[in-house]
Design an enzyme around this catalytic site. Structure first.
Site, PDB file in Angstrom:
ATOM      1  CG  ASP A  27      -9.362   0.086   5.377  1.00  0.00           C
ATOM      2  OD1 ASP A  27      -9.336  -0.336   4.209  1.00  0.00           O
ATOM      3  OD2 ASP A  27      -8.484  -0.151   6.222  1.00  0.00           O
TER       4      ASP A  27
ATOM      5  CE  LYS B 151      -3.842  -2.439   2.134  1.00  0.00           C
ATOM      6  NZ  LYS B 151      -4.591  -2.833   3.337  1.00  0.00           N
TER       7      LYS B 151
ATOM      8  CD  GLN C 102      -3.427  -4.532   6.448  1.00  0.00           C
ATOM      9  OE1 GLN C 102      -3.491  -3.465   5.863  1.00  0.00           O
ATOM     10  NE2 GLN C 102      -3.933  -5.647   5.948  1.00  0.00           N
TER      11      GLN C 102
HETATM   12  N1  GUN Z   1      -6.960  -6.849   6.138  1.00  0.00           N
HETATM   13  C1  GUN Z   1      -7.369  -7.526   5.036  1.00  0.00           C
HETATM   14  N2  GUN Z   1      -7.930  -6.689   4.137  1.00  0.00           N
HETATM   15  C2  GUN Z   1      -7.870  -5.457   4.670  1.00  0.00           C
HETATM   16  C3  GUN Z   1      -8.282  -4.174   4.204  1.00  0.00           C
HETATM   17  O1  GUN Z   1      -8.831  -3.988   3.114  1.00  0.00           O
HETATM   18  N3  GUN Z   1      -8.019  -3.148   5.058  1.00  0.00           N
HETATM   19  C4  GUN Z   1      -7.430  -3.320   6.264  1.00  0.00           C
HETATM   20  N4  GUN Z   1      -7.256  -2.248   7.031  1.00  0.00           N
HETATM   21  N5  GUN Z   1      -7.056  -4.490   6.726  1.00  0.00           N
HETATM   22  C5  GUN Z   1      -7.270  -5.552   5.927  1.00  0.00           C
END
Ligand code: GUN
Length: 293
Positions: free
Chosen positions: A121, A54, A98
């Site tokens: 998110d 990311k 995350q």
């Molecule tokens: N863990 C797995 N997919 C995601 C996501 O799209 N965002 C976040 N913050 N954690 C994740």
């Protein structure tokens, strides 16, 4: 019949290009560069890779990223204090915590602490609440489900009145994906581990989204001829023919399902790249929202 391949890598590249151009135009016009804060707690190797990817994607489109890595011993108060600090930081337009968080941390309280305008998110209670109600507009929509919808549009989906089946009810993918399909006037069925006769339910689907995390679970005879199949799964299975000894597969048995589906996403190269593209788009939107305040 052989399904049309839905190329998530290509669609994601196009979106990233659009975000990069918009960022460049902002900066040329003297506006602030968008910024994304990533919060990684603990040392889950998969999460480390996701966060690194990311950050790299941010750099490629000109979005600043601010990485915050906390040890797995971090307390609830420490994580929430960091989020509060990021809420107040004007350089930060999006906050990504995350998931999953290490055991002992209360995910709901951490997500509640992220301000609505920076919840890129879309997992905060206001965004999910709005997503779940008729006629409401979330400020941000969760990235992976939003990416699934873009890919369905790309495949020429007719949503109105379509039977859509979502395999999996996770907060991150299954549930929000079902809500997005409902908003587009699909008749939505959400399946889970207690669903009776899963193959028969799936066979009714004009649109099938698989997000259960079970390698190659969806077989050819689960899929209606011509259906659009979106595979969210990323599962590593042993493969002696590979140097690494393993390979990635989705939740759909790709080789057999492609013979019957109308269109299908591959793994890798389907939904995966879309998650990051949508995150970049959301972060840019966060910056635009900040301009307007
Ligand atoms: N863990 C797995 N997919 C995601 C996501 O799209 N965002 C976040 N913050 N954690 C994740």
């Amino acid at each position: 019949m052989t399904a049309r391949l839905i190329d998530g890598t290509a669609v994601a590249a196009r979106i990233r290009g659009q975000v990069a151009a918009a960022v460049q135009a902002r900066v040329a016009a003297g506006r602030a560069r968008p910024g994304l804060a990533t919060v990684l707690v603990g040392d889950n190797p998969a999460s480390q890779v996701y966060v690194r990817n990311k950050q790299k994607a941010c750099a490629e489109v000109g979005i600043e990223s601010f990485g915050h890595d906390l040890p797995k011993t971090a307390t609830q108060a420490e994580v929430e204090a960091l989020v509060t600090r990021l809420n107040a930081d004007p350089r930060v337009n999006g906050i990504l915590v995350q998931l999953p968080l290490p055991d002992g941390l209360d995910e709901e309280r951490v997500l509640n602490a992220i301000s609505l305008e920076k919840d890129v998110d879309g997992f905060g209670p206001v965004n999910i609440g709005r997503l779940s109600m008729k006629g409401r507009k979330p400020t941000f929509v969760p990235c992976t489900p939003a990416g699934c919808i873009v890919l369905l549009e790309e495949a020429g989906a007719t949503f109105k009145g379509a039977n859509a089946v979502v395999l999996g009810r996770s907060n991150i993918v299954g549930l929000p994906a079902a809500m997005l399909l409902l908003h587009r006037d699909c008749t939505v069925t959400i399946c889970h581990s207690r669903t009776k006769d899963l193959p028969a339910v799936c066979r009714e689907a004009d649109i099938l989204i698989a997000a259960v995390g079970r390698a190659e679970m969806v077989k050819r005879d689960w899929v209606k001829p011509g259906a659009l199949v979106i595979d969210v799964g990323i599962n590593r299975i042993p493969d002696a023919t590979k140097k690494s000894g393993s390979r990635l597969v989705g939740d759909v048995a790709f080789d057999e399902v492609k013979e019957v589906a109308g269109a299908i996403t591959p793994v890798p190269g389907g939904v995966g790249p879309m998650t990051i593209a949508m995150l970049l788009q959301n972060t840019l939107r966060g910056a635009e929202l900040a301009d307007a305040r």
